[in-house]
Scaffold this active site. Structure first.
Site: not given
Length: 624
Positions: A235, A311
């Site tokens: 993930y 980000d």
């Protein structure tokens, strides 16, 4: 350290795409050594083409790993094993010879500024996990560039993984494929090895057809060897090794050595009604409106905001002294809950095609759904939660995981900046720090640092409510210096010294530094500031300050706008007095907490300049 195996495949792994001969020698040796170790059935050298991408997506669809969302164009949904849903800070380590190279030695207890593992312990952990870990699976070779290919600020990585989900996601998040190998030639690259840790045949059935091995998860960084090694999680940042692992932990160490900055910052361009443009970089912890700010629709007439990145920023002073920034990523890996047409219309437009959603809810008409999506469901449309169960709002638990994500190409953003892929980067004139600080007596809407050194201290002193992006439960105010606490690639004290050293750069045009808090509440618990597009009013004040205009009042914590300097036209009733009230009692405690944290956690590695800033703040507050 990992065993040095002989080159050459000493068992029969079939190369199903590409050829080993086509790889640069160092890349080929990296592939062959790890194929010998992990023993995949096949090797697939990724070319990054649309044809390859569609083939992988269809294979995952057949295996039940992802599901097509028929409401959109080429959009897909993955539901993970509920034990594999977030970054795992407790299992994310940096391996250096000395602990102090990775983290400062705290006065007591365990460091909160990263996790160190010894070389010996890592060698044991590695040897217990990786031999034979890809049996029965395909090893994908992913050549990727962080930053536009050919940019002097870009870096190349090669990720080996047994997860097709990682391949499809890395294709969105990085520049990936054959052109990267061609640009790399015999150059240096960061070696990234990832396995979900589920060799075939499986010992136990998968949950949601999601391969992972949570009991054995480990995400390790070996900066001296330019290696990132991840096991057990499929993930997000645990497996997309270009993301936090490379772009922040590894890159911040490279930046220290090479004299630049790798930061957890969005980059936006803002243009005034007169056509003047400035670029800002901004650091916020997760769930503090970072993506919303990066893609904001400004409420002020005539102002325009464009997004370079949401980000990560890699920044380096050029020969003229401008701080130049690139977004090393190629996509957005955004938190879905709370994203709506109201909060972030540009994100909603971006994710309508070519997007991989993970752990959001699905609607029966083939769409997506999550908390805060702010769209009423059509009559008869049902929702299936991220846990693959029928869901209604009365269920009492969220339909989407709080850290559910969309992974989508940046180029699809309707306000992507025309210079977002400029190889030289964009010139940063302002740096913004911020956090979620709701206390009614606390942190004002905006203030400007008194100097570069004070600004570095403001970054070091950042605090915010904890979020779902990691393992923490919300509502606890946590120290999160520079929004980098989980991402430092080396000792935070040395990191502060590196930031302070920028002031000594010849001809450096140092950006102004600001701090914002969109989340202050009144005593009844209501937000004092409307936020979202109205935050452009705060950016306008910063823009004017950089231009030497914009009224400001000196306070104990920095400069705040004078009453007439913040444009409130058309905003209705905003209680400026409460919004900018600076309580002596609050700031006495805040200064004590910051001092205690820095002395405890950074200890002997705290630069003297930061010690002086702490004492200066306490002195100014005492005279309020």
């Amino acid at each position: 350290m990992p065993p040095q195996l002989p080159n050459g495949l000493n068992y029969s792994a079939k190369v199903v795409q590409g050829t080993l001969d086509s790889l640069p020698q160092a890349v080929r040796e990296f592939v062959e050594t790890n194929a010998s170790l992990c023993q995949p059935e096949c090797i697939h050298i990724c070319n990054g083409s649309e044809e390859e991408n569609q083939q992988l997506l269809h294979e995952m669809e057949e295996q039940g790993t992802i599901k097509r969302l028929k409401k959109y164009d080429n959009c897909w949904l993955a539901l993970t094993d509920p034990r594999d849903v977030a970054r795992i800070e407790s299992k994310t380590v940096i391996i250096t010879r000395e602990q102090r190279d990775t983290v400062p030695i705290p006065k007591s207890g365990i460091s909160q500024l990263g996790r160190w593992m010894s070389e010996g312990d890592f060698e044991k952990a590695f040897n217990a996990r990786f031999p034979g870990c890809m049996k029965g699976r395909t090893m994908y070779v992913i050549p990727f560039s962080m930053g536009p290919l050919g940019s002097p600020l870009a870096k190349v990585g090669i990720e080996l993984t047994d997860s097709p989900y990682v391949v499809a996601s890395m294709r969105i998040m990085t520049r990936m494929g054959t052109p990267v190998l061609e640009a790399l030639g015999d150059g240096e690259f960061v070696k990234c090895l990832h396995s979900v840790g589920c060799p075939l045949p499986l010992k136990k059935p998968l949950v949601n057809n999601w391969a992972c091995n949570p009991e054995q998860t480990l995400i390790a960084h070996l900066p001296d060897r330019r290696e990132i090694i991840s096991f057990g999680s499929g993930y997000g940042g645990n497996s997309l090794l270009g993301k936090k692992c490379f772009a922040l932990r590894m890159a911040s160490r490279l930046a220290k050595e090479e004299g630049w900055l790798a930061e957890h910052m969005l980059i936006l361009g803002i243009t005034s009604p007169q056509g003047q443009k400035k670029y800002f970089a901004a650091a916020f912890p997760s769930a503090c409106g970072k993506t919303n700010l990066a893609m904001m629709n400004p409420s002020l007439p005539g102002w325009k905001i464009e997004c370079v990145g949401d980000d990560i920023a890699w920044m380096k002073f050029d020969q003229q002294g401008n701080l130049r920034a690139i977004n090393p990523e190629n996509g957005f890996f955004g938190v879905a809950p709370g994203t709506s047409v109201k909060t972030n219309p540009n994100a909603i437009k971006t994710i309508q095609r070519n997007t991989i959603f993970t752990n959001v809810a699905e609607t029966s008409d083939g769409g997506v759904y999550w908390e805060g999506i702010d769209q009423p469901l059509a009559a008869g449309v049902k929702v299936t939660s991220w846990k693959n169960k029928d869901w209604t709002p009365e269920d009492g638990e969220p339909c989407a995981h709080p850290n559910s994500r969309f992974c989508t190409p940046a180029s699809q953003c309707p306000i992507i900046d025309p210079a977002w892929e400029a190889p030289e980067g964009v010139p940063i004139e302002g740096i913004i720090f911020g956090g979620r600080r709701p206390a009614a007596t606390g942190v004002p809407l905006v203030y400007e640092a008194l100097s570069w050194q004070h600004g570095v201290f403001v970054g070091a002193a950042m605090r915010s409510e904890a979020t779902a992006a990691a393992e923490h439960k919300g509502k606890v105010i946590m120290h999160d210096p520079f929004a980098m606490r989980p991402f430092f690639g080396y000792n935070f004290g040395k990191y502060l010294a590196h930031w302070l050293s920028m002031a000594q750069r010849p001809a450096a045009k140092l950006p102004k530094i600001f701090h914002v808090n969109w989340f202050r509440k009144d005593k009844e618990g209501k937000f004092l500031w409307p936020g979202f597009g109205e935050n452009s009013r705060v950016l306008e004040w910063m823009f004017n300050r950089i231009n030497g205009k914009g009224g400001a009042k000196l306070t104990a914590i920095g400069y705040i706008p004078t009453e007439e300097a913040l444009n409130l036209r058309g905003l209705g009733n905003v209680n400026m007095k409460e919004l900018f009230d600076i309580s002596r009692e609050f700031w006495e405690k805040e200064a004590e907490d910051i001092q205690a944290y820095l002395e405890e956690q950074v200890n002997a590695d705290l630069p003297h300049e930061i010690e002086r800033e702490v004492l200066a703040l306490k002195q100014r507050v005492s005279q309020m």
